[in-house]
Design a protein around this motif. Structure first.
Motif, short mmCIF file in Angstrom:
data_model
loop_
_atom_site.label_atom_id
_atom_site.label_comp_id
_atom_site.label_asym_id
_atom_site.label_seq_id
_atom_site.Cartn_x
_atom_site.Cartn_y
_atom_site.Cartn_z
N LYS A 187 0.90 -1.16 0.18
CA LYS A 187 0.02 -0.12 -0.01
C LYS A 187 0.96 1.46 -0.06
O LYS A 187 0.45 2.16 -0.58
CB LYS A 187 -0.89 0.01 1.21
CG LYS A 187 -2.05 -0.88 1.19
CD LYS A 187 -3.11 -0.47 0.22
CE LYS A 187 -4.51 -1.06 0.10
NZ LYS A 187 -5.63 -0.57 -0.70
N TRP A 188 1.82 1.32 0.97
CA TRP A 188 2.92 2.54 0.81
C TRP A 188 3.33 2.76 -0.53
O TRP A 188 3.64 3.68 -1.06
CB TRP A 188 3.94 1.96 1.95
CG TRP A 188 4.95 3.19 1.74
CD1 TRP A 188 4.95 4.38 2.67
CD2 TRP A 188 6.12 3.07 1.05
NE1 TRP A 188 6.12 5.11 2.26
CE2 TRP A 188 7.06 4.43 1.16
CE3 TRP A 188 6.86 2.43 0.31
CZ2 TRP A 188 8.31 4.59 0.84
CZ3 TRP A 188 8.07 2.36 0.00
CH2 TRP A 188 8.78 3.72 0.13
N ARG A 189 3.93 1.44 -1.13
CA ARG A 189 4.35 1.71 -2.52
C ARG A 189 3.59 2.18 -3.47
O ARG A 189 3.76 3.17 -4.49
CB ARG A 189 5.08 0.36 -3.05
CG ARG A 189 5.76 0.29 -4.41
CD ARG A 189 6.97 1.19 -4.15
NE ARG A 189 7.72 1.52 -5.33
CZ ARG A 189 8.73 2.31 -5.57
NH1 ARG A 189 9.38 2.99 -4.72
NH2 ARG A 189 9.31 2.62 -6.78
N ASP A 190 2.20 1.81 -3.41
CA ASP A 190 1.11 2.25 -4.42
C ASP A 190 1.12 4.08 -4.39
O ASP A 190 0.91 4.62 -5.23
CB ASP A 190 -0.09 1.43 -3.96
CG ASP A 190 -0.13 -0.04 -4.50
OD1 ASP A 190 0.95 -0.20 -5.32
OD2 ASP A 190 -0.83 -0.70 -4.20
N SER A 191 1.06 4.13 -2.95
CA SER A 191 0.97 5.64 -2.84
C SER A 191 1.88 6.52 -3.42
O SER A 191 1.74 7.59 -3.71
CB SER A 191 0.49 5.82 -1.02
OG SER A 191 1.73 5.31 -0.43
N VAL A 192 3.32 5.84 -3.23
CA VAL A 192 4.36 6.51 -3.84
C VAL A 192 4.22 6.66 -5.25
O VAL A 192 4.67 7.73 -5.92
CB VAL A 192 5.61 5.91 -3.12
CG1 VAL A 192 6.94 6.48 -4.08
CG2 VAL A 192 5.83 6.09 -1.61
N ASP A 193 4.02 5.58 -5.81
CA ASP A 193 3.79 5.51 -7.20
C ASP A 193 2.66 6.55 -7.80
O ASP A 193 2.83 7.24 -8.53
CB ASP A 193 3.45 4.15 -7.82
CG ASP A 193 4.89 3.26 -7.51
OD1 ASP A 193 5.74 3.73 -7.24
OD2 ASP A 193 4.51 1.99 -7.63
N LYS A 194 1.58 6.46 -7.17
CA LYS A 194 0.49 7.49 -7.60
C LYS A 194 1.11 8.83 -7.26
O LYS A 194 0.55 9.53 -8.12
CB LYS A 194 -0.61 7.11 -6.52
CG LYS A 194 -1.55 7.98 -6.82
CD LYS A 194 -3.10 7.74 -6.09
CE LYS A 194 -4.25 8.54 -6.29
NZ LYS A 194 -5.33 8.41 -5.30
#
Length: 772
Positions: free
Chosen positions: A206-213
């Motif tokens: 989830k953290w990685r998804d938010s950074v990519d977003k």
């Protein structure tokens, strides 16, 4: 001695064969363009002014042959030369229409969907795009002349012509906008929260998804913000400001649940009947339009409300009129839904505010020649437009806030077209100032001062100025000679040189007269202009009968000293006169060329004042030539066919026979907005439609009637006369006939169809009008 003289004459004739005079017969006349030729069209100058390019066909070309590319040197006595397809394709970018750079040293054009840059005056061409799969359209320059804006796939782009590179300025997408995914609920929410609480791997993902977003949104912030159109909405215009910071966005949506008429086509390649989609009927659900100001940096659109009190932001007729040089303001024409008000509105780029510059109101409908002509003057000089404010179409200027309004032309004549010259120092006008029956060209300086007349010969002139403004290409015609291309200096009275000859030598040998223009006293005291063809003009004796020709289109100017759109009828009227008929061709009320009151005289009653002008012409014929009304025939096509029906149905005592060609029989079945402007909408003004539609008066038919109609007419549908035929059958009427033409649209093209139609008309008049 007599034999010797005869021998000498005969021998001389062998050396110089005489051209047979053109025979006045229906089959010969109806060969159409094979006789009179094709008008030189799409006149363009080469950038250096050495050549004139145009589309044309030489004399005697087959009627179905399309126009071909030609050019001619801009010198007296030059001969046109045909261009091959390869030559035309290669040269076209150099002379195509386009937009000038601010310094007027370059022009950018779109040719066959690609962009080209033309250096002036050398004409050197540089290709900017080569994209067969898509089209680049509507190019324009920015203020500095460094970037070219253009439209591709319903979006706006900027091309840097000095350093290269293309930037997308708008990101419009077909609608509707995609819906945002809905968050899970109920049991799914519980399971998802449990996974995130129990498992570090899920929390890391989830953290990685938010950074990519966040990274993706940062990159997307540098690009145009997506804008989604409404469902079914289409891009009509994208007009960028010269600064490239704002875009006027003009959108249109087809009417909801509107029903499109289908025209059956029986003569097909497949051998099966097919349907042609045509149009919706007046009063059905119409398309709606909206216009907004898009800010390029943010991608946001502010929707404009150019009509006070209307909070919908959706309008019936909008037209963009361009940006000022500074790129701070744009102009917009907005028409009320009932067509009675036209507003010219200024839109300011910084605030998207709208400010009224000019308003024109009419108790009938706003219109006239050059309606919608207008734009910005150079720099901060203000705006200009053509308006019927004083009852005739004239040119006006004013400041951008509507103050200091000045009328630059005036009189009981009309400005027919107006455009600024390339240097924007003057207008090139075509007007009827010299005569209501002629069209001449003038230059009117933007600075206060009188106009200068460019053309002097009586007739009709349509001129195109050379790049240096010193010469003009003039497509000129008279009443009995079709349009030809002439070259002359850009001053009145200069030497002229004819560059084309379009008719055949045989046709030119015909007995074509310049019909005298007479005026018919109408019952309301107005003098109605008419062309007259007398038997004596053709060396014939009167036969005691007469014929009225009624031009079509309603709003059309036909009583002129120049070539008529109805050139076949011009020849047919000669044939009738040669057989003893007096022929009249009226510019009845609602015809073009005579001002606002004349134009709107049929408001809410077509077949009223316009028909009474025809009746008054019969009275005039009876008084002047002693011709009895039962010896007067009437014929015409389209609106002329409609008038013919109204004449025989509502004024039968004044006519002895009639031929109605492709006529409107019920205005509730015609199109929008033409009909709605004149009669309002049928569901809201049934009286206007009832008193204007011939089908309601068919019981009045007494004289013989010929109806002729193309069966694949997508303008006035064949259904119109089918319904009328059924009405005549039910009424027990007998003295009428219907001639259908299975392969013809509204305007016939085949000579055999024209011949059959006019043979029937001539036969009708010969049998029913001439005294026995």
């Amino acid at each position: 001695m007599r034999r010797l003289a005869l021998l000498v004459v005969t021998c001389a004739g062998l050396n110089r064969p005489a051209i047979a005079q053109f025979p006045l017969t229906v089959p010969r006349i109806m060969r159409g363009p094979e006789n009179v030729g094709r008008e030189p069209a799409q006149i363009r100058w080469s950038p250096d002014g050495a050549w004139i390019y145009f589309r044309w066909l030489p004399p005697g070309s087959e009627w179905k042959e399309p126009l071909k590319p030609y050019r001619v040197r801009a010198v007296a006595g030059a001969t046109p030369e045909r261009l091959s397809r390869a030559q035309a394709d290669s040269l076209e970018p150099s002379f195509a229409d386009g937009v000038l750079s601010p310094d007027r040293r370059r022009r950018v054009v779109s040719v066959r969907g690609d962009l080209y840059l033309v250096e002036l005056p050398s004409g050197q061409v540089r290709r900017l795009t080569d994209t067969p799969a898509v089209d680049e359209l509507n190019p324009s320059f920015d203020r500095a002349g460094r970037r070219v804006f253009f439209r591709r796939d319903n979006n706006l782009f900027a091309l840097d012509i000095t350093q290269g590179g293309v930037q997308q300025l708008t990101d419009l997408h077909p609608g509707p906008a995609p819906e945002e995914p809905k968050p899970p609920a109920g049991q799914r929410t519980f399971v998802e929260n449990e996974e995130r609480t129990l498992l570090a791997a899920i929390r890391d993902r989830k953290w990685r998804d938010s950074v990519d977003k966040a990274d993706r949104e940062a990159r997307e912030a540098e690009r145009p913000k997506p804008f989604y159109l409404a469902k079914g909405e289409q891009v009509r215009e994208l007009n960028p400001s010269p600064t490239g910071t704002a875009v006027m966005v003009h959108l249109a949506t087809p009417g909801t649940d509107a029903r499109t008429a289908q025209v059956p086509n029986y003569v097909t390649v497949s051998g099966y009947a097919e349907e042609i989609p045509a149009r919706i009927k007046v009063g059905d659900a119409q398309s709606t339009e909206r216009v907004g100001l898009l800010t390029v940096s943010s991608g946001t659109v502010k929707w404009l409300r150019p009509i006070p009190g209307d909070t919908s932001g959706v309008y019936g007729d909008l037209s963009l009129a361009g940006w000022n040089d500074a790129g701070t303001s744009a102009l917009l024409f907005a028409y009320s839904r009932d067509y009675t008000v036209r507003r010219l509105v200024r839109v300011d780029a910084d605030s998207a505010g709208t400010f009224l510059v000019d308003v024109l109101r009419d108790s009938a409908w706003v219109g006239g020649p050059c309606d919608g002509c207008g734009g910005w003057l150079a720099g901060d000089q203000g705006v200009w437009l053509v308006s019927e404010a004083d009852g005739y179409a004239h040119l006006y200027t004013m400041h951008a806030d509507g103050t200091d309004r000045r009328q630059r032309t005036s009189g009981k004549w009309e400005v027919l077209s107006a455009e600024l010259t390339p240097d924007r120092s003057a207008w090139l006008l075509h007007t009827s100032e010299a005569s209501l029956y002629e069209q001449h060209a003038y230059l009117l300086p933007v600075a206060p001062g009188p106009s200068s007349r460019l053309t002097v010969e009586a007739g009709g002139h349509t001129v195109t100025l050379s790049p240096d403004g010193k010469s003009l290409a003039d497509v000129f015609s008279t009443a009995n000679r079709p349009p030809e291309l002439f070259l002359q200096p850009a001053r009145g009275g200069g030497p002229r040189s004819q560059l084309t000859t379009s008719p055949t030598a045989e046709w030119l040998s015909g007995p074509w007269i310049k019909p005298e223009i007479v005026t018919i006293p109408a019952s309301d005291g107005v003098q109605v202009p008419a062309r007259i063809y007398r038997p004596g003009d053709l060396g014939a004796q009167p036969n005691g009968a007469a014929v009225l020709f009624v031009h079509g289109a309603g709003y059309l100017h036909n009583v002129t000293r120049y070539w008529s759109y109805y050139y076949r009828e011009f020849q047919f009227n000669h044939l009738l006169a040669s057989r003893g008929y007096v022929v009249l061709d009226l510019d009845y009320r609602a015809s073009a060329g005579y001002g606002r009151d004349w134009r709107t005289a049929i408001y809410r009653h077509m077949g009223g004042r316009d028909l009474q002008d025809q009746v008054d012409a019969v009275r005039w014929l009876q008084k002047t030539y002693g011709i009895e009304p039962r010896r007067v025939g009437i014929y015409g096509g389209s609106y002329g066919g409609f008038i013919t029906l109204m004449a025989l149905f509502t004024e039968p005592k004044w006519f002895g026979a009639g031929a109605a060609l492709r006529p409107v029989t019920d205005w509730a079945h015609y199109n929008h907005p033409y009909t709605a402007q004149i009669l309002n909408e049928p569901q809201g003004d049934s009286i206007a439609y009832r008193q204007s539609s011939p089908i309601y008066f068919a019981e009045g038919l007494e004289a013989p009637l010929l109806i002729a109609h193309g069966m694949v007419d997508v303008n006035v549908h064949f259904q119109d006369v089918v319904r009328l035929a059924q009405r005549l059958i039910e009424l027990g009427k007998t003295d009428w006939e219907l001639a259908p033409y299975p392969a013809e649209d509204h305007g016939f093209v085949r000579p055999d169809s024209w011949t059959d139609e006019y043979r029937r008309i001539l036969d009708l008049f010969e049998r029913r009008l001439k005294p026995r």
